[in-house]
Design a protein around this motif. Structure first.
Motif, PDB file in Angstrom:
ATOM      1  N   GLY A 123       0.834  -1.208   0.000  1.00 44.59           N
ATOM      2  CA  GLY A 123       0.000   0.000   0.000  1.00 44.59           C
ATOM      3  C   GLY A 123       0.859   1.244   0.000  1.00 44.59           C
ATOM      4  N   GLY A 124       0.333   2.276  -0.632  1.00 42.05           N
ATOM      5  CA  GLY A 124       1.084   3.527  -0.743  1.00 42.05           C
ATOM      6  C   GLY A 124       0.812   4.477   0.400  1.00 42.05           C
ATOM      7  N   PHE A 125       1.063   5.756   0.150  1.00 37.02           N
ATOM      8  CA  PHE A 125       0.941   6.770   1.190  1.00 37.02           C
ATOM      9  C   PHE A 125      -0.494   6.916   1.696  1.00 37.02           C
ATOM     10  CE2 PHE A 125       4.897   8.238  -0.914  1.00 37.02           C
ATOM     11  CZ  PHE A 125       5.715   8.276   0.213  1.00 37.02           C
ATOM     12  N   GLU A 126      -1.487   6.593   0.839  1.00 35.32           N
ATOM     13  CA  GLU A 126      -2.864   6.727   1.299  1.00 35.32           C
ATOM     14  C   GLU A 126      -3.175   5.729   2.422  1.00 35.32           C
ATOM     15  OE1 GLU A 126      -3.057   3.895  -2.278  1.00 35.32           O
ATOM     16  OE2 GLU A 126      -1.914   5.652  -1.620  1.00 35.32           O
ATOM     17  N   TYR A 127      -2.530   4.550   2.371  1.00 31.20           N
ATOM     18  CA  TYR A 127      -2.727   3.562   3.432  1.00 31.20           C
ATOM     19  C   TYR A 127      -2.025   3.996   4.713  1.00 31.20           C
ATOM     20  CZ  TYR A 127      -4.798   0.244   0.159  1.00 31.20           C
ATOM     21  OH  TYR A 127      -5.623  -0.367  -0.747  1.00 31.20           O
ATOM     22  N   VAL A 128      -0.853   4.575   4.573  1.00 31.53           N
ATOM     23  CA  VAL A 128      -0.130   5.083   5.738  1.00 31.53           C
ATOM     24  C   VAL A 128      -0.945   6.187   6.405  1.00 31.53           C
ATOM     25  CG1 VAL A 128       1.963   6.251   6.533  1.00 31.53           C
ATOM     26  CG2 VAL A 128       2.115   4.490   4.761  1.00 31.53           C
ATOM     27  N   PHE A 129      -1.493   7.082   5.604  1.00 31.92           N
ATOM     28  CA  PHE A 129      -2.311   8.175   6.143  1.00 31.92           C
ATOM     29  C   PHE A 129      -3.566   7.629   6.813  1.00 31.92           C
ATOM     30  CE2 PHE A 129      -5.771  11.268   5.570  1.00 31.92           C
ATOM     31  CZ  PHE A 129      -5.244  12.340   6.275  1.00 31.92           C
ATOM     32  N   HIS A 130      -4.237   6.680   6.157  1.00 37.43           N
ATOM     33  CA  HIS A 130      -5.464   6.086   6.699  1.00 37.43           C
ATOM     34  C   HIS A 130      -5.198   5.418   8.042  1.00 37.43           C
ATOM     35  CE1 HIS A 130      -8.195   2.610   7.292  1.00 37.43           C
ATOM     36  NE2 HIS A 130      -9.122   3.456   6.884  1.00 37.43           N
ATOM     37  N   HIS A 131      -4.124   4.626   8.114  1.00 37.68           N
ATOM     38  CA  HIS A 131      -3.809   3.914   9.350  1.00 37.68           C
ATOM     39  C   HIS A 131      -3.393   4.893  10.454  1.00 37.68           C
ATOM     40  CE1 HIS A 131      -4.401   0.346   7.157  1.00 37.68           C
ATOM     41  NE2 HIS A 131      -3.563  -0.431   7.807  1.00 37.68           N
ATOM     42  N   GLY A 132      -2.595   5.878  10.086  1.00 40.43           N
ATOM     43  CA  GLY A 132      -2.157   6.857  11.074  1.00 40.43           C
ATOM     44  C   GLY A 132      -3.326   7.635  11.647  1.00 40.43           C
ATOM     45  N   TYR A 238     -13.895   8.755  -2.383  1.00 35.28           N
ATOM     46  CA  TYR A 238     -12.973   8.579  -3.506  1.00 35.28           C
ATOM     47  C   TYR A 238     -12.862   7.108  -3.883  1.00 35.28           C
ATOM     48  CZ  TYR A 238      -8.519   8.051  -5.947  1.00 35.28           C
ATOM     49  OH  TYR A 238      -7.540   7.687  -6.856  1.00 35.28           O
ATOM     50  N   TRP A 239     -12.693   6.228  -2.885  1.00 35.69           N
ATOM     51  CA  TRP A 239     -12.593   4.795  -3.168  1.00 35.69           C
ATOM     52  C   TRP A 239     -13.912   4.239  -3.720  1.00 35.69           C
ATOM     53  CZ3 TRP A 239      -9.673   4.205   2.051  1.00 35.69           C
ATOM     54  CH2 TRP A 239      -8.298   4.331   1.822  1.00 35.69           C
ATOM     55  N   PHE A 240     -15.037   4.794  -3.281  1.00 30.70           N
ATOM     56  CA  PHE A 240     -16.335   4.360  -3.804  1.00 30.70           C
ATOM     57  C   PHE A 240     -16.451   4.699  -5.282  1.00 30.70           C
ATOM     58  CE2 PHE A 240     -20.986   5.101  -4.396  1.00 30.70           C
ATOM     59  CZ  PHE A 240     -21.396   3.792  -4.216  1.00 30.70           C
ATOM     60  N   TRP A 241     -15.924   5.850  -5.641  1.00 34.89           N
ATOM     61  CA  TRP A 241     -15.919   6.241  -7.054  1.00 34.89           C
ATOM     62  C   TRP A 241     -15.095   5.248  -7.872  1.00 34.89           C
ATOM     63  CZ3 TRP A 241     -11.545   8.383  -9.769  1.00 34.89           C
ATOM     64  CH2 TRP A 241     -11.835   8.792 -11.064  1.00 34.89           C
TER      65      TRP A 241
END
Length: 258
Positions: A123-132, A238-241
């Protein structure tokens, strides 16, 4: 924020977080053992794909666990029912809700550790941001005892994760043309719509109707409960889109092949 930790909490919280980490490690190993026996092509997968395969095993387990317990606390139990207690909804908590937040914190710590170790394959930065962001909100709610009702609603939205993971598994096995892939895609679309779009609309509506209670939360918690879910809602939209685009593409391809 003034917090007076009870002796039981000093033991319960670290133990539940550690339990979440141990749970991830155990399910990770069990997923690998079971997959060797049940899936013929597992041994032929690359090391990085096996790592993600097993990682998605414990993310699925965590999602089912937190969704089930959150549903119980939010719907079946009396903990957050209107009129069931004189305590404000934003102040209500229980040993079970504390344990759930701790276990989930342990999961996000373990998963984030793997994401960073294998970056960016898991996973990229979006996963890091989501988890953080998720860990920040859960930790703040756990140590303050505030807004657990809203945190549990967000945790319930993890119910969509098993369908996301099944989509990945089917993709690895080159099953994009299968009926299961199609049915899972439609279920993922509907599940995401309910659990991550409509539920968040209810989330903000409930917060608006109980804003007099929300305002009683200490300043950092107040601004966090307004901002963190809003950011997660934007990511969900965004992910739903993207999910919608993928489903339309799959249905169009299926129709043209008939």
């Amino acid at each position: 924020m003034e917090v007076n930790f009870r002796p039981s909490e000093k033991v319960l919280w670290p133990l539940s977080i550690l339990s979440g980490i141990v749970m991830c490690k155990m399910v990770y190993e069990i997923t690998g053992v079971i997959s060797k026996e049940l899936f013929k092509g597992y041994n032929n997968l690359s090391k990085s794909v096996k790592t993600e395969w097993n990682n998605r095993g414990f993310s699925t387990f965590h999602a089912i666990l937190v969704a089930a317990v959150s549903f119980y606390l939010l719907v079946l139990s009396d903990l957050f029912k209107e009129g069931a207690s004189n305590v404000l909804i934003v102040d209500r908590k229980s040993i079970l809700s504390d344990c759930l937040l701790g276990v989930s914190l342990g999961y996000f710590l373990a998963d984030l550790g793997m994401i960073l170790w294998c970056f960016p394959s898991l996973g990229g930065f979006e996963y890091v941001f989501h988890h953080g962001l998720s860990m920040y909100a859960m930790f703040l709610s756990l140590i303050s005892g505030k807004a657990q009702f809203y945190i549990l609603m967000v945790l319930f939205s993890e119910i969509t994760t098993p369908f996301v993971n099944l989509r990945w598994y089917l993709d690895v096995y080159d099953q994009k043309g299968s009926k299961l892939y199609l049915y899972n895609g439609v279920t993922l679309f509907l599940g995401w719509l309910v659990a991550r779009i409509i539920l968040f609309i209810f989330f903000f509506t409930h917060m608006y109707l109980h804003f007099d209670q929300v305002r009683t939360i200490f300043p950092l918690g107040f601004y966090s409960v307004l901002s963190a879910p809003s950011l997660l809602a934007a990511m969900n939209a965004y992910w739903f889109w993207r999910i919608s685009k993928g489903m339309v593409k799959t249905l169009s391809r299926k129709r043209h092949t008939q």
